[in-house]
Motif scaffolding. Structure first.
Motif, PDB file in Angstrom:
ATOM      1  N   LEU A 135      10.218  14.748  82.411  1.00 26.58           N
ATOM      2  CA  LEU A 135      11.518  14.370  82.962  1.00 26.58           C
ATOM      3  C   LEU A 135      11.849  12.924  82.619  1.00 26.58           C
ATOM      4  N   ASP A 136      10.873  12.045  82.782  1.00 26.35           N
ATOM      5  CA  ASP A 136      11.113  10.623  82.516  1.00 26.35           C
ATOM      6  C   ASP A 136      11.436  10.347  81.055  1.00 26.35           C
ATOM      7  N   THR A 137      10.720  11.009  80.151  1.00 26.11           N
ATOM      8  CA  THR A 137      11.010  10.768  78.735  1.00 26.11           C
ATOM      9  C   THR A 137      12.349  11.401  78.347  1.00 26.11           C
ATOM     10  N   GLY A 138      12.698  12.509  78.994  1.00 24.77           N
ATOM     11  CA  GLY A 138      14.010  13.102  78.753  1.00 24.77           C
ATOM     12  C   GLY A 138      15.128  12.170  79.194  1.00 24.77           C
TER      13      GLY A 138
ATOM     14  N   ILE B 200      23.397  17.538  73.861  1.00 22.53           N
ATOM     15  CA  ILE B 200      21.979  17.226  73.685  1.00 22.53           C
ATOM     16  C   ILE B 200      21.217  18.543  73.711  1.00 22.53           C
ATOM     17  N   VAL B 201      20.463  18.798  72.656  1.00 24.96           N
ATOM     18  CA  VAL B 201      19.599  19.967  72.576  1.00 24.96           C
ATOM     19  C   VAL B 201      18.174  19.453  72.733  1.00 24.96           C
ATOM     20  N   ALA B 202      17.563  19.769  73.860  1.00 24.41           N
ATOM     21  CA  ALA B 202      16.241  19.235  74.177  1.00 24.41           C
ATOM     22  C   ALA B 202      15.139  20.191  73.738  1.00 24.41           C
ATOM     23  N   ILE B 203      13.995  19.632  73.416  1.00 28.46           N
ATOM     24  CA  ILE B 203      12.873  20.422  72.919  1.00 28.46           C
ATOM     25  C   ILE B 203      12.158  21.188  74.036  1.00 28.46           C
ATOM     26  N   THR B 204      12.328  20.756  75.288  1.00 27.79           N
ATOM     27  CA  THR B 204      11.770  21.462  76.446  1.00 27.79           C
ATOM     28  C   THR B 204      12.772  21.392  77.593  1.00 27.79           C
TER      29      THR B 204
ATOM     30  N   GLY C 174      15.515  15.908  82.558  1.00 30.56           N
ATOM     31  CA  GLY C 174      15.568  14.447  82.592  1.00 30.56           C
ATOM     32  C   GLY C 174      16.868  13.924  82.002  1.00 30.56           C
ATOM     33  N   ALA C 175      17.329  14.551  80.928  1.00 29.52           N
ATOM     34  CA  ALA C 175      18.606  14.166  80.322  1.00 29.52           C
ATOM     35  C   ALA C 175      19.750  14.385  81.299  1.00 29.52           C
ATOM     36  N   LEU C 176      19.724  15.505  82.044  1.00 31.28           N
ATOM     37  CA  LEU C 176      20.759  15.739  83.063  1.00 31.28           C
ATOM     38  C   LEU C 176      20.803  14.593  84.061  1.00 31.28           C
ATOM     39  N   ARG C 177      19.619  14.146  84.483  1.00 31.53           N
ATOM     40  CA  ARG C 177      19.547  13.042  85.449  1.00 31.53           C
ATOM     41  C   ARG C 177      20.171  11.771  84.881  1.00 31.53           C
TER      42      ARG C 177
ATOM     43  N   GLN D  71      21.043  20.349  88.096  1.00 32.07           N
ATOM     44  CA  GLN D  71      22.398  20.023  88.530  1.00 32.07           C
ATOM     45  C   GLN D  71      23.200  19.541  87.338  1.00 32.07           C
ATOM     46  N   PRO D  72      23.950  20.398  86.689  1.00 33.23           N
ATOM     47  CA  PRO D  72      24.159  21.824  86.952  1.00 33.23           C
ATOM     48  C   PRO D  72      22.982  22.656  86.440  1.00 33.23           C
ATOM     49  N   PRO D  73      22.940  23.950  86.791  1.00 30.14           N
ATOM     50  CA  PRO D  73      21.870  24.812  86.275  1.00 30.14           C
ATOM     51  C   PRO D  73      21.821  24.757  84.749  1.00 30.14           C
ATOM     52  N   LEU D  74      20.605  24.667  84.212  1.00 26.98           N
ATOM     53  CA  LEU D  74      20.385  24.388  82.796  1.00 26.98           C
ATOM     54  C   LEU D  74      20.490  25.631  81.909  1.00 26.98           C
TER      55      LEU D  74
END
Length: 137
Positions: free
Chosen positions: A32-35, A52-56, A62-65, A93-96
Motif C-alpha cells: 500500500l505504501d509503495t503504491g 493508473i494500471v497497478a501491478i497488484t 495505495g494509489a487510491l489513497r 474507496q471506490p471499490p477497485l
C-alpha cells in the motif's frame, strides 16, 4: 472511459504507458505504501495522468489513497486498475476494478506438468485473467 495519459505502475515492458512510470514503482516493493508513493510521484512528474494500471491490488489500493489525498476523483479524474482480485479490492474507496489471478489453476497446471513429466523450458501455458469491473475505472 478511455485513458489518454495512462501510467503502468511497475513499468510493463513493451507497453508505451509502462515507460511513463517505470521509475515511480521500481525496486520499492508491492505494498500500500509503495503504491501511494508511486502514485504521488506519477502525479508530480506527469500531472496529466488519467489512469493508473497497478501491478497488484495492494499498489492500486495505495494509489487510491494517494489520489484521494491529492484531491483527485476516481474514476472521474484518474481511473485505477489493480491485479489479483484480493478480497480487500471490493472494499476500496471506490471499490477497485481489478483482474483475477487464477492461482489455483496455475498451481494445478504446474503440478500436472511436473508429475506428468511434460514440463519443458520453452512450453507456454496460458491462464487467462478475468476483468472484475468495479467503480475505480
Amino acid at each position: 472511459m478511455g485513458a489518454e495519459h495512462a501510467a503502468a505502475a511497475g513499468g510493463v515492458p513493451g507497453v508505451p504507458a509502462g515507460a511513463r512510470a517505470a521509475g515511480a514503482y521500481r525496486d520499492r516493493g508491492l505494498s500500500l505504501d509503495t503504491g501511494a508513493a508511486g502514485a504521488r510521484r506519477v502525479l508530480r512528474d506527469w500531472p496529466d495522468t488519467d489512469a493508473i494500471v497497478a501491478i497488484t491490488d495492494a499498489t492500486a489500493l495505495g494509489a487510491l489513497r494517494a489520489l484521494a489525498e491529492a484531491g483527485r476523483r476516481v474514476p472521474e479524474d484518474v481511473a485505477v486498475v489493480g491485479f489479483d482480485d484480493v478480497p480487500l479490492a471490493a472494499l476500496g474507496q471506490p471499490p477497485l476494478t481489478t483482474a483475477t489471478h487464477p492461482v489455483e489453476r496455475i498451481a494445478v497446471s504446474a503440478v500436472r506438468c511436473l508429475l506428468g513429466g511434460t514440463a519443458t523450458a520453452d512450453q507456454a501455458v496460458l491462464h487467462p485473467s478475468t476483468l472484475v469491473h468495479r467503480q475505480s475505472a
